[in-house]
Design a protein around this motif. Structure first.
Motif, short mmCIF file in Angstrom:
data_model
loop_
_atom_site.label_atom_id
_atom_site.label_comp_id
_atom_site.label_asym_id
_atom_site.label_seq_id
_atom_site.Cartn_x
_atom_site.Cartn_y
_atom_site.Cartn_z
N VAL A 105 -1.76 1.03 42.91
CA VAL A 105 -0.48 0.49 43.36
C VAL A 105 -0.61 -0.53 44.49
O VAL A 105 0.14 -1.50 44.55
CB VAL A 105 0.49 1.63 43.76
N ASP A 106 -1.57 -0.35 45.37
CA ASP A 106 -1.72 -1.28 46.50
C ASP A 106 -2.83 -2.30 46.28
O ASP A 106 -3.21 -3.02 47.20
CB ASP A 106 -2.03 -0.49 47.78
N LYS A 107 -3.34 -2.37 45.07
CA LYS A 107 -4.46 -3.26 44.79
C LYS A 107 -3.98 -4.64 44.35
O LYS A 107 -2.88 -4.82 43.85
CB LYS A 107 -5.36 -2.67 43.69
N ASP A 108 -4.87 -5.60 44.51
CA ASP A 108 -4.62 -6.95 44.03
C ASP A 108 -4.55 -6.94 42.50
O ASP A 108 -5.24 -6.16 41.86
CB ASP A 108 -5.80 -7.85 44.48
#
Length: 200
Positions: A105-108
């Motif tokens: 979810v918080d990844k590029d």
């Protein structure tokens, strides 16, 4: 009853429609090369995630092989592909996608699944599988889906692992020819504390 027939019956009792012979063959002594495994139902990235989670759920120890060594991820994927109906397949995939989303979810957008660390996999397992019932009441819809998928993956992994011939005969207490039934006996005295394997 032959071992294969017994395994099919266990699959039915656990809610699986059937245990496909090709899925069973993965568990029964055939060795697939992990790096060449191409999932049948899961995507490549989903397969990577399932393998890493299963490896943490049932890791290799000095006393026993890990789930990866007895092809548990391959079995889970092929079982779903061969024996689930369309509704169950969609439910299974939806749960796996919820796990993927939680992990990324918080990844590029260009992030590669293979870059996920053991710590990240361990964190999601701890967050959901070690959660208390009262905490789960506050889970949102996606979190409940993720919890259900991880709990289901753990259950399938343990069942598949204990069903393998290698584990059944070499790790668990195994008696190919059942003897007399002795009730109220100490399992430590009988099997050195090992659970009984499925008898042939």
């Amino acid at each position: 009853m032959k071992r294969r027939d017994a395994l099919k019956n266990i699959g039915l009792s656990l809610g699986y429609a059937a245990v496909a012979p090709s899925a069973l063959s993965i568990l029964q002594g055939c060795t697939t090369e992990a790096e060449k495994w191409v999932p049948q139902l899961l995507s490549i990235d989903e397969g990577i995630i399932v393998k890493n989670l299963v490896d943490l759920i049932l890791p290799k120890t000095e006393a026993s092989p890990g789930a990866l060594e007895v092809n548990v991820p391959e079995f889970i994927d092929l079982l779903a592909f061969k024996s689930y109906n369309e509704e169950d397949k969609n439910k299974f995939i939806k749960g796996i996608k919820a796990i993927v989303l939680e992990l990324t979810v918080d990844k590029d957008p260009e992030f590669q699944i293979s870059k996920l660390t053991t710590e990240e996999y361990d964190a999601i397992l701890a967050k959901y599988l070690k959660s208390k019932p009262e905490d789960r009441k506050d889970f949102n819809k996606e979190q409940k889906l993720t919890f259900g998928a991880l709990a289901g993956l753990r259950g399938q992994s343990v069942w598949a692992y204990k069903t393998t011939e290698q584990i059944g005969e070499n790790v668990l207490a195994y008696r190919p020819v059942p003897g007399s039934q002795n009730g109220c006996i100490d399992v430590n005295e009988t099997t050195d504390g090992k659970a009984w394997s499925l008898q042939a």
